[in-house]
Motif scaffolding. Structure first.
Motif, PDB file in Angstrom:
ATOM      1  N   GLU A  76       1.596  14.968  38.380  1.00  0.00           N
ATOM      2  CA  GLU A  76       0.216  14.791  37.930  1.00  0.00           C
ATOM      3  C   GLU A  76      -0.776  15.222  39.010  1.00  0.00           C
ATOM      4  O   GLU A  76      -1.812  15.829  38.715  1.00  0.00           O
ATOM      5  CB  GLU A  76      -0.023  13.330  37.551  1.00  0.00           C
ATOM      6  CG  GLU A  76       0.652  12.909  36.267  1.00  0.00           C
ATOM      7  CD  GLU A  76       0.156  13.711  35.075  1.00  0.00           C
ATOM      8  OE1 GLU A  76      -1.042  14.083  35.055  1.00  0.00           O
ATOM      9  OE2 GLU A  76       0.967  13.990  34.168  1.00  0.00           O
ATOM     10  N   ALA A  77      -0.464  14.923  40.257  1.00  0.00           N
ATOM     11  CA  ALA A  77      -1.343  15.347  41.355  1.00  0.00           C
ATOM     12  C   ALA A  77      -1.408  16.869  41.437  1.00  0.00           C
ATOM     13  O   ALA A  77      -2.485  17.449  41.665  1.00  0.00           O
ATOM     14  CB  ALA A  77      -0.840  14.761  42.667  1.00  0.00           C
ATOM     15  N   ALA A  78      -0.276  17.523  41.230  1.00  0.00           N
ATOM     16  CA  ALA A  78      -0.262  18.998  41.254  1.00  0.00           C
ATOM     17  C   ALA A  78      -1.074  19.562  40.093  1.00  0.00           C
ATOM     18  O   ALA A  78      -1.794  20.564  40.247  1.00  0.00           O
ATOM     19  CB  ALA A  78       1.183  19.498  41.200  1.00  0.00           C
ATOM     20  N   ARG A  79      -0.970  18.930  38.920  1.00  0.00           N
ATOM     21  CA  ARG A  79      -1.755  19.402  37.773  1.00  0.00           C
ATOM     22  C   ARG A  79      -3.256  19.240  38.039  1.00  0.00           C
ATOM     23  O   ARG A  79      -4.062  20.106  37.675  1.00  0.00           O
ATOM     24  CB  ARG A  79      -1.359  18.644  36.517  1.00  0.00           C
ATOM     25  CG  ARG A  79       0.057  18.951  36.019  1.00  0.00           C
ATOM     26  CD  ARG A  79       0.313  18.318  34.663  1.00  0.00           C
ATOM     27  NE  ARG A  79       1.684  18.541  34.217  1.00  0.00           N
ATOM     28  CZ  ARG A  79       2.642  17.631  34.242  1.00  0.00           C
ATOM     29  NH1 ARG A  79       2.361  16.399  34.690  1.00  0.00           N
ATOM     30  NH2 ARG A  79       3.853  17.920  33.830  1.00  0.00           N
ATOM     31  N   MET A  80      -3.628  18.125  38.650  1.00  0.00           N
ATOM     32  CA  MET A  80      -5.041  17.901  38.961  1.00  0.00           C
ATOM     33  C   MET A  80      -5.555  18.920  39.967  1.00  0.00           C
ATOM     34  O   MET A  80      -6.748  19.266  39.963  1.00  0.00           O
ATOM     35  CB  MET A  80      -5.233  16.486  39.499  1.00  0.00           C
ATOM     36  CG  MET A  80      -4.991  15.399  38.464  1.00  0.00           C
ATOM     37  SD  MET A  80      -5.183  13.745  39.153  1.00  0.00           S
ATOM     38  CE  MET A  80      -6.908  13.766  39.591  1.00  0.00           C
ATOM     39  N   ASP A  81      -4.647  19.436  40.816  1.00  0.00           N
ATOM     40  CA  ASP A  81      -5.052  20.462  41.779  1.00  0.00           C
ATOM     41  C   ASP A  81      -5.073  21.851  41.161  1.00  0.00           C
ATOM     42  O   ASP A  81      -5.355  22.840  41.849  1.00  0.00           O
ATOM     43  CB  ASP A  81      -4.097  20.457  42.975  1.00  0.00           C
ATOM     44  CG  ASP A  81      -4.310  19.225  43.857  1.00  0.00           C
ATOM     45  OD1 ASP A  81      -5.399  18.635  43.774  1.00  0.00           O
ATOM     46  OD2 ASP A  81      -3.380  18.860  44.608  1.00  0.00           O
ATOM     47  N   ARG A 135       4.478  26.789  38.368  1.00  0.00           N
ATOM     48  CA  ARG A 135       4.361  26.574  39.808  1.00  0.00           C
ATOM     49  C   ARG A 135       4.893  25.190  40.182  1.00  0.00           C
ATOM     50  O   ARG A 135       5.561  25.033  41.212  1.00  0.00           O
ATOM     51  CB  ARG A 135       2.913  26.721  40.245  1.00  0.00           C
ATOM     52  CG  ARG A 135       2.725  26.635  41.760  1.00  0.00           C
ATOM     53  CD  ARG A 135       1.302  26.942  42.161  1.00  0.00           C
ATOM     54  NE  ARG A 135       1.119  26.842  43.597  1.00  0.00           N
ATOM     55  CZ  ARG A 135       1.399  27.810  44.461  1.00  0.00           C
ATOM     56  NH1 ARG A 135       1.873  28.961  44.007  1.00  0.00           N
ATOM     57  NH2 ARG A 135       1.193  27.638  45.756  1.00  0.00           N
ATOM     58  N   ILE A 136       4.615  24.203  39.355  1.00  0.00           N
ATOM     59  CA  ILE A 136       5.130  22.857  39.626  1.00  0.00           C
ATOM     60  C   ILE A 136       6.662  22.867  39.603  1.00  0.00           C
ATOM     61  O   ILE A 136       7.321  22.280  40.467  1.00  0.00           O
ATOM     62  CB  ILE A 136       4.586  21.856  38.600  1.00  0.00           C
ATOM     63  CG1 ILE A 136       3.067  21.699  38.760  1.00  0.00           C
ATOM     64  CG2 ILE A 136       5.275  20.501  38.736  1.00  0.00           C
ATOM     65  CD1 ILE A 136       2.425  20.880  37.666  1.00  0.00           C
TER      66      ILE A 136
END
Length: 289
Positions: free
Chosen positions: A180-185, A191-192
């Motif tokens: 979720e943190a990667a999606r928010m970035d 890529r995730i």
């Protein structure tokens, strides 16, 4: 009886009991290692020594056996070894990639029918490969792929056990919060998966690769059903043909034994090289990425 005496008696019984699993492990090790020791020693014997000397007495003909094996049919043995390396290496790599994608999707995404798909994969784990060999041959034969390299690779790509293992590993090692943190970035799902999930799942993927490599390398039934051209044979089927000819030409037995010794060396080397990639730190890969 004092508490000190009770403690001493308990410790003594514990020490005596500890010998039981150790003895079982030693017996299991002997059961596995004695055949390997026999192959190593028998490969050193020439044709006259193989059946006339003590079983575990070394011989003097290893180099000659190696030369004879290399010279047999213009070195077809090494062609068989190269075929096995191609089938096992590429098949295990593709299987690990498919298992990574399938296991990650099943372990980290919720979608309709996920549990049904997972149960089907579990059912696939329980199906012996011998049951699938003939249907796979009939299917690939209809596609005109029988007796081809593709006939060996395609059935090896999908590993139900590999998908199951990666699914369990992904659910345990890839935190939803990190995704979720990667999606928010602004990171894309690819890529995730490629930069975060795959490095974190790498110990599990290497395990799948190793299991598949060993399974494909040692597979006999599938090439026996699929292949007719001995130029495409893997090492297992090639050595079988040598052994079958040995019934009428006993001189070939030394070649078979020497070939068996050479056939297990790549598996030992692979395990020694690949074991250093296993890591207990599940987060180390993503931190480095």
């Amino acid at each position: 009886m004092t508490p000190l005496t009770l403690t001493a008696d308990t410790a003594a019984r514990t020490r005596r009991t500890a010998w039981v699993p150790t003895l079982v492990l030693l017996l299991g090790a002997l059961y596995c290692l004695i055949p390997i020791a026999w192959v190593v020693i028998a490969a050193t014997k020439d044709r006259s020594e193989l059946f006339s000397t003590f079983t575990f007495a070394p011989g003097s003909g290893f180099l000659q056996n190696l030369r004879d094996l290399t010279a047999y049919r213009d070195g077809i043995f090494w062609k068989w070894m190269a075929n096995s390396a191609f089938y096992a290496g590429l098949g295990a790599l593709l299987s690990a990639a498919v298992s990574a994608a399938g296991g990650y999707a099943l372990g980290r995404f919720a979608f309709r029918g996920r549990e049904a798909v997972f149960k089907m994969i579990l059912a696939g784990v329980l199906v012996p490969s011998i049951v699938l060999a003939v249907p796979q041959y009939l299917l690939l034969s209809k596609l005109g792929m029988a007796d081809s390299y593709g006939a060996m690779l395609l059935p090896s790509i999908l590993s139900p056990y590999g998908v199951y293992l990666v699914r369990i590993y992904a659910a345990a090692s890839v935190p939803a919060e990190l995704m979720e943190a990667a999606r928010m970035d602004g990171a894309s799902e690819w890529r995730i998966f490629s930069r975060i999930a795959v490095p974190m799942m790498m110990p599990g993927l290497i395990t799948v690769f190793l299991f598949q490599f060993v399974g494909i390398w040692n597979n006999f039934l599938l090439p026996y059903v699929m292949l007719a051209d001995d130029e495409k044979f893997p090492i297992t089927l090639g050595l079988y043909t040598l052994l079958a000819q040995g019934a009428s030409q006993p001189a070939l037995y030394t070649l078979v034994i020497t070939g068996c010794l050479l056939a297990i060396l790549p598996l030992i080397a692979l395990f020694l090289v690949i074991q250093r990639f296993w890591s207990l730190d599940l987060l180390s890969g993503s931190v480095k990425a």
